[in-house]
Each structure stands twice: as structure tokens, then as C-alpha cells.
Design an enzyme around this catalytic site. Sequence first.
Site, PDB file in Angstrom:
ATOM      1  N   ASP A   1       0.544  -1.443  -0.144  1.00  0.00           N
ATOM      2  CA  ASP A   1       0.214   0.315   0.126  1.00  0.00           C
ATOM      3  C   ASP A   1       1.272   1.217   0.100  1.00  0.00           C
ATOM      4  OD1 ASP A   1      -1.999   1.276   0.074  1.00  0.00           O
ATOM      5  OD2 ASP A   1      -2.562   0.750   2.165  1.00  0.00           O
TER       6      ASP A   1
ATOM      7  N   ASP B   1     -10.095   4.260  -1.293  1.00  0.00           N
ATOM      8  CA  ASP B   1     -10.965   3.547  -0.498  1.00  0.00           C
ATOM      9  C   ASP B   1     -12.341   3.952  -0.264  1.00  0.00           C
ATOM     10  OD1 ASP B   1      -8.331   3.189  -0.243  1.00  0.00           O
ATOM     11  OD2 ASP B   1      -8.219   3.623   1.970  1.00  0.00           O
TER      12      ASP B   1
END
Length: 435
Positions: free
Chosen positions: A278, A330
Site C-alpha cells: 500500500d 478506499d
Amino acid sequence: MIQITQVPVDPVRGRVYEHGWQSWSPSAAYPVTATGERPRQDPRLQTMCWRPDRPAPGQGFQGEGLLAVEPGDGSPARLFAARDGLLEVPSVRARLHRDRLVIEADGPVDEIPHPGGIEAALARWADLFTERAGVRPPRPAPTVWCTWYHYFGEVTEADIAENLAAIADRGLPVEVVQIDDGWQAGIGDWLDDRIDLPAMVSRIRADGRRAGVWIAPFLVAAGSDLARAHPEWLGGDAGHNWNRPLHALDTTHPGARDHLRRVFARLRDLGVDYYKLDFLYAGALPGLSAYRDAIALIRETVGPEAYLLGCGAPILPSAGLFDAMRVGPDIGLTVAPPDGDLSRPSQHAATMTTVARAWQHGRLWVNDPDCLIVRPAVEDREAWARTVERYGGLRASSDRILDLDDWGLETTRRLLAAPPPPTPFKSPPAGRQRP
């Protein structure tokens, strides 16, 4: 910027597709009279969610390596694409002047006409790009349960054990249990654990499932043990999160590269074989060659059979490096992002860009729309479930299993039981869902 051409357009029917830099950067098709999405409020988001050092103009559009025009007058779509795309990704701009779009770029691009619309043009270009870049056909994605969207950074060993038991008790078809942010001592301090990671990985594997971890390998938080011990490994400003400034790990430094090898060798030896990598934008701050070399180093260390999911990653330069890729921002508990910035967590932001990048699935990698969250606290959870069902190549649940009601449990079971194959979606959808 150098002007490339001018494209006649119908101001009423014409559309422009603007491709964002990284996973969280908005991508969509807009009316030619509109202006693409831009960062709002916090200037640090330019580094963390958009393209660092290349802010878009106040009017018009800026695609990173890709911009497409559908004139709306019956003439072919026109795609303007990076000639390289891996190590050189020009920004391509379009601005409306009367009944023409003026196209400019700051590097070499190819102009490609296509008789179909934008979506067909993007799919055809992706077929050619993957062949040229040597991208192998994607592997099927495992089904996943992830700790993040209920426990966030406070996950405990008891939380993982509870959900392992609930997954088994309810017969959920979960192959990988992914321990997300919170297992580590700090951002950058990946060799020290906040929870007993060896015991948790062993517990997951003893249950007959694969063990996965989240890691942000190219971030180093200010004040971390690593930052204090090795300031010479720190690169530039990588933004601000976890209530502190962030540095990029300088992966061109031999010591930093050795550190990456130690971190991933340890995880591999514990039995981890699924990795969510990430905040990868930080790895590209030293340059795209350094970024690709660093991901290749990680792949070499964990082995060819490990499954790599990228996130927050520069899209085109990541081709050929990952099994799956997050293709939108997200997800969040709410439909709209709190500050209106469509690079930030929300159902609308995640849906818009995931839909606009549907053409990448089965070509560049398996598309990850982000986790399925369908507990009652999620606003308009039915709509998000439909997005995951239609566009989710990688299927991952991230609810506390015991919080699911009957509908949530059945929806989770159904979507995990039938992930799509790692081949292109049959009917590329329209690339724009406007707020």
C-alpha cells in the site's frame, strides 16, 4: 506542454476520459464542457492521492499517460496514450476552445483513432500495451477476509481469532485472512510487531487458510525507529498520515534495499504468501525506474507464487508487476467523501473510478474495487454490494463477521463464492458516474 492537435467536438455530446495517476486518483469520462476532478482543501493530497509536482490546470482535463476523446459527432474516438507508459508517463491535457478540444502533452504520446467509443478504445489500447510491456495473463485471485474496515489500526489477536472462528462456523468461502495495518510497531518499523504476528500467521494456516499481511514498504514515519537509525535512507516528503509527517524510503540506497529484503524475507519465512502493498506512490518519488526495481526486489524475495496486490500505486508504471491492483479510492461508511474530494474514502469515489477502470481487469491485472462492507452501519450498502459484484475481480470481505445481519451474511457468502475469472469483463461500461 506542446500542442499535439485539435479535435473537433460536439459541445453537447462530446466526452473526455481523464485517467488518474495512481489507484486513488479519480478517473472518469466527462462532458467536454466540464473540468476534471481536482484535489480539495488539503494541499498534501497532491502528493498522496494525485500526481506529485504535476497539478492539473484550473480548467479542462489532465490525463496521466492516457486521455481519450469521444467527439460526439459520429467520428472515431481519439486516444492519446503514453508512447512508453512504464518509465515515461506524460501528462496529457485537453481544453475546450469553441468547438474544438486543444490537446497538449509534456512528453511523447501516440494518437490512436478507434471507430468505437471511449471504452472500446481503452480496451483495445490495453491489449496492445500489455503485449508490448510483457504483461502475463493474470492469475485467479483468492477470496479474502481483511481486518481493516472494522478494526482499523487497533486490531488484536483476539479479534483475528474471533473472526477465524466465525468464518468457519458460517461456512464462508475465505481462502486468505489478511492482517491489515496495526500489526507492526510503526510505519517503517516492519521488523517489530505490535501483535504476535508469528502466532497469528500460524493460527491462520492451522485453520487451513492462507495468511496475508498489509504493508506500506516505501513509507517511513517521522519519529519511527527506522527514521532515527537511518536518516540516510530517507527520501523526499511523502505526505502526512497517522498524525505525523511521512518520508519516502530511498530504494536507490543499498542499505534501504537490504532492509526491504530482510522485511520481506521475514514475512515469507513466517508463511505469509499474500501481500497488500500500500501507499506505493512513495516508491515512485525517486523515479519510475527506482519504483519498478523496488517492486521487482520484493517479488524476487517473496517468490513467484506469492500473490501481490498493489494499492496507492502509479497505474501504468505498475503493469507487469502485480497480480491484482486497487483501481479506485478506499471505500468508506458513507456515500459521499466528507470533504468532497473524490480521491478520498467513500462509496461514490470508489465506485466512480472503479467503473472507469473496468477495462484494466483481465488485461493488466485483476481489478480490486476495495473490500465488501455490508454491515448495517454502511450507508447504501446494497449499492456498494452491486458495485463489487459487477466490477470486483478480487473479492474481499472486511466486516466483523458477527456484525452481519442475515442480508449482509448472505450477500458476503454469495459474492465470495463466485468471483469472476481473471479475463476482461464482457461489456465495458460507460466510464463516468457523475456526483
